[in-house]
Design a protein around this motif. Structure first.
Motif, PDB file in Angstrom:
ATOM      1  N   ALA A 159      26.732   3.272  44.039  1.00  0.00           N
ATOM      2  CA  ALA A 159      28.010   3.102  43.336  1.00  0.00           C
ATOM      3  C   ALA A 159      27.956   3.715  41.940  1.00  0.00           C
ATOM      4  N   GLU A 160      26.832   3.541  41.234  1.00  0.00           N
ATOM      5  CA  GLU A 160      26.677   4.098  39.890  1.00  0.00           C
ATOM      6  C   GLU A 160      26.837   5.621  39.885  1.00  0.00           C
ATOM      7  N   HIS A 161      26.504   6.243  40.994  1.00  0.00           N
ATOM      8  CA  HIS A 161      26.570   7.699  41.086  1.00  0.00           C
ATOM      9  C   HIS A 161      27.786   8.176  41.886  1.00  0.00           C
ATOM     10  N   GLY A 162      28.700   7.241  42.169  1.00  0.00           N
ATOM     11  CA  GLY A 162      29.927   7.608  42.852  1.00  0.00           C
ATOM     12  C   GLY A 162      29.792   7.831  44.345  1.00  0.00           C
ATOM     13  N   PHE A 163      28.712   7.342  44.938  1.00  0.00           N
ATOM     14  CA  PHE A 163      28.512   7.510  46.379  1.00  0.00           C
ATOM     15  C   PHE A 163      29.106   6.323  47.121  1.00  0.00           C
ATOM     16  N   THR A 164      29.632   6.594  48.295  1.00  0.00           N
ATOM     17  CA  THR A 164      30.125   5.535  49.179  1.00  0.00           C
ATOM     18  C   THR A 164      29.442   5.689  50.533  1.00  0.00           C
ATOM     19  N   ASN A 165      29.568   4.673  51.360  1.00  0.00           N
ATOM     20  CA  ASN A 165      28.968   4.684  52.703  1.00  0.00           C
ATOM     21  C   ASN A 165      27.476   5.032  52.650  1.00  0.00           C
ATOM     22  N   ALA A 166      26.775   4.517  51.659  1.00  0.00           N
ATOM     23  CA  ALA A 166      25.353   4.816  51.489  1.00  0.00           C
ATOM     24  C   ALA A 166      24.530   4.084  52.552  1.00  0.00           C
ATOM     25  N   SER A 167      23.480   4.729  52.979  1.00  0.00           N
ATOM     26  CA  SER A 167      22.513   4.096  53.869  1.00  0.00           C
ATOM     27  C   SER A 167      21.122   4.415  53.338  1.00  0.00           C
ATOM     28  N   HIS A 168      20.127   3.723  53.841  1.00  0.00           N
ATOM     29  CA  HIS A 168      18.768   3.925  53.354  1.00  0.00           C
ATOM     30  C   HIS A 168      17.765   3.459  54.402  1.00  0.00           C
ATOM     31  N   VAL A 169      16.518   3.880  54.219  1.00  0.00           N
ATOM     32  CA  VAL A 169      15.408   3.446  55.047  1.00  0.00           C
ATOM     33  C   VAL A 169      14.288   3.046  54.099  1.00  0.00           C
ATOM     34  N   VAL A 170      13.773   1.840  54.280  1.00  0.00           N
ATOM     35  CA  VAL A 170      12.655   1.376  53.467  1.00  0.00           C
ATOM     36  C   VAL A 170      11.575   0.841  54.392  1.00  0.00           C
ATOM     37  N   ASP A 171      10.414   1.464  54.348  1.00  0.00           N
ATOM     38  CA  ASP A 171       9.251   0.992  55.085  1.00  0.00           C
ATOM     39  C   ASP A 171       8.129   0.828  54.080  1.00  0.00           C
ATOM     40  N   ILE A 172       7.412  -0.280  54.167  1.00  0.00           N
ATOM     41  CA  ILE A 172       6.311  -0.568  53.255  1.00  0.00           C
ATOM     42  C   ILE A 172       5.008  -0.465  54.036  1.00  0.00           C
ATOM     43  N   PHE A 173       4.101   0.384  53.575  1.00  0.00           N
ATOM     44  CA  PHE A 173       2.831   0.593  54.245  1.00  0.00           C
ATOM     45  C   PHE A 173       1.726  -0.107  53.470  1.00  0.00           C
ATOM     46  N   GLY A 174       0.819  -0.710  54.187  1.00  0.00           N
ATOM     47  CA  GLY A 174      -0.328  -1.381  53.588  1.00  0.00           C
ATOM     48  C   GLY A 174      -1.340  -1.685  54.668  1.00  0.00           C
ATOM     49  N   GLU A 175      -2.199  -2.668  54.405  1.00  0.00           N
ATOM     50  CA  GLU A 175      -3.160  -3.138  55.407  1.00  0.00           C
ATOM     51  C   GLU A 175      -2.835  -4.577  55.729  1.00  0.00           C
ATOM     52  N   CYS A 176      -2.769  -4.878  57.029  1.00  0.00           N
ATOM     53  CA  CYS A 176      -2.508  -6.262  57.433  1.00  0.00           C
ATOM     54  C   CYS A 176      -3.736  -7.119  57.120  1.00  0.00           C
ATOM     55  N   ALA A 177      -3.554  -8.422  57.185  1.00  0.00           N
ATOM     56  CA  ALA A 177      -4.635  -9.355  56.849  1.00  0.00           C
ATOM     57  C   ALA A 177      -5.853  -9.152  57.748  1.00  0.00           C
ATOM     58  N   SER A 178      -5.643  -8.901  59.041  1.00  0.00           N
ATOM     59  CA  SER A 178      -6.762  -8.725  59.973  1.00  0.00           C
ATOM     60  C   SER A 178      -7.582  -7.487  59.623  1.00  0.00           C
ATOM     61  N   CYS A 179      -6.912  -6.377  59.342  1.00  0.00           N
ATOM     62  CA  CYS A 179      -7.619  -5.138  59.001  1.00  0.00           C
ATOM     63  C   CYS A 179      -8.330  -5.257  57.671  1.00  0.00           C
ATOM     64  N   THR A 180      -7.707  -5.957  56.709  1.00  0.00           N
ATOM     65  CA  THR A 180      -8.332  -6.174  55.400  1.00  0.00           C
ATOM     66  C   THR A 180      -9.603  -6.997  55.566  1.00  0.00           C
ATOM     67  N   ALA A 181      -9.525  -8.053  56.386  1.00  0.00           N
ATOM     68  CA  ALA A 181     -10.688  -8.916  56.617  1.00  0.00           C
ATOM     69  C   ALA A 181     -11.799  -8.147  57.333  1.00  0.00           C
ATOM     70  N   ALA A 182     -11.436  -7.332  58.325  1.00  0.00           N
ATOM     71  CA  ALA A 182     -12.440  -6.556  59.051  1.00  0.00           C
ATOM     72  C   ALA A 182     -13.131  -5.553  58.140  1.00  0.00           C
ATOM     73  N   ARG A 183     -12.364  -4.944  57.239  1.00  0.00           N
ATOM     74  CA  ARG A 183     -12.937  -3.990  56.299  1.00  0.00           C
ATOM     75  C   ARG A 183     -13.890  -4.693  55.335  1.00  0.00           C
ATOM     76  N   ALA A 184     -13.544  -5.914  54.927  1.00  0.00           N
ATOM     77  CA  ALA A 184     -14.386  -6.682  53.992  1.00  0.00           C
ATOM     78  C   ALA A 184     -15.696  -7.096  54.640  1.00  0.00           C
ATOM     79  N   GLU A 185     -15.668  -7.333  55.958  1.00  0.00           N
ATOM     80  CA  GLU A 185     -16.886  -7.744  56.679  1.00  0.00           C
ATOM     81  C   GLU A 185     -17.793  -6.575  56.953  1.00  0.00           C
ATOM     82  N   ALA A 186     -17.263  -5.368  56.960  1.00  0.00           N
ATOM     83  CA  ALA A 186     -18.064  -4.178  57.321  1.00  0.00           C
ATOM     84  C   ALA A 186     -19.029  -3.782  56.240  1.00  0.00           C
TER      85      ALA A 186
END
Length: 145
Positions: free
Chosen positions: A118-145
């Motif tokens: 809206a601040e830039h005068g756009f209408t009908n805006a859409s977006h995609v948001v994906d957050i990448f990281g490590e899940c708890a299981s993979c984090t724990a497995a990496r810590a044990e290695a």
């Protein structure tokens, strides 16, 4: 010059018909955990005895994503797909290691996206948001290695 009404109506995309190939891709995607590439899905189908071609898998996945039946994301320059479990707008948390995916609501992101548009005068805006990281299981497995 304005196109004739009949020409405009014919430009509206028609629903794709369900072929055995499309249903095979949908079924394979439904049985796959997390995001998968077209090549991996094609290999899975071929290992199961299917004669479906790779180009057909690509087309079917793109159609499923366009229609909202599959989620799609870009990772390392490659499109990855997974069966969508909801028809509502949503976002994902995705493990970089194992591909585990969690669908999340992100109301602050929704408000921010609409505000910025809206601040830039756009209408009908859409977006995609994906957050990448490590899940708890993979984090724990990496810590044990």
């Amino acid at each position: 010059m304005q196109k004739p009404v009949a020409a405009q109506e014919s430009a509206v995309p028609k629903a794709k018909r369900n072929t055995w190939q499309r249903e095979a891709v949908r079924g394979a995607l439904d049985s796959t955990e997390g995001f998968v590439s077209a090549q991996a899905l094609h290999a899975h189908l071929r290992d199961g005895g299917s004669t479906i071609g790779l180009a057909t898998v690509y087309r079917a996945l793109a159609d499923l994503a366009t229609e909202g039946d599959a989620d799609s994301l870009q990772q390392d320059g490659e499109s990855l797909y997974r069966a969508c479990t909801t028809d509502k707008h949503h976002h994902h948390l995705i493990c970089r290691v194992c591909g585990r995916t969690v669908e999340i609501q992100a109301d602050p992101v929704e408000r921010w996206a609409q505000q910025v548009a809206a601040e830039h005068g756009f209408t009908n805006a859409s977006h995609v948001v994906d957050i990448f990281g490590e899940c708890a299981s993979c984090t724990a497995a990496r810590a044990e290695a």
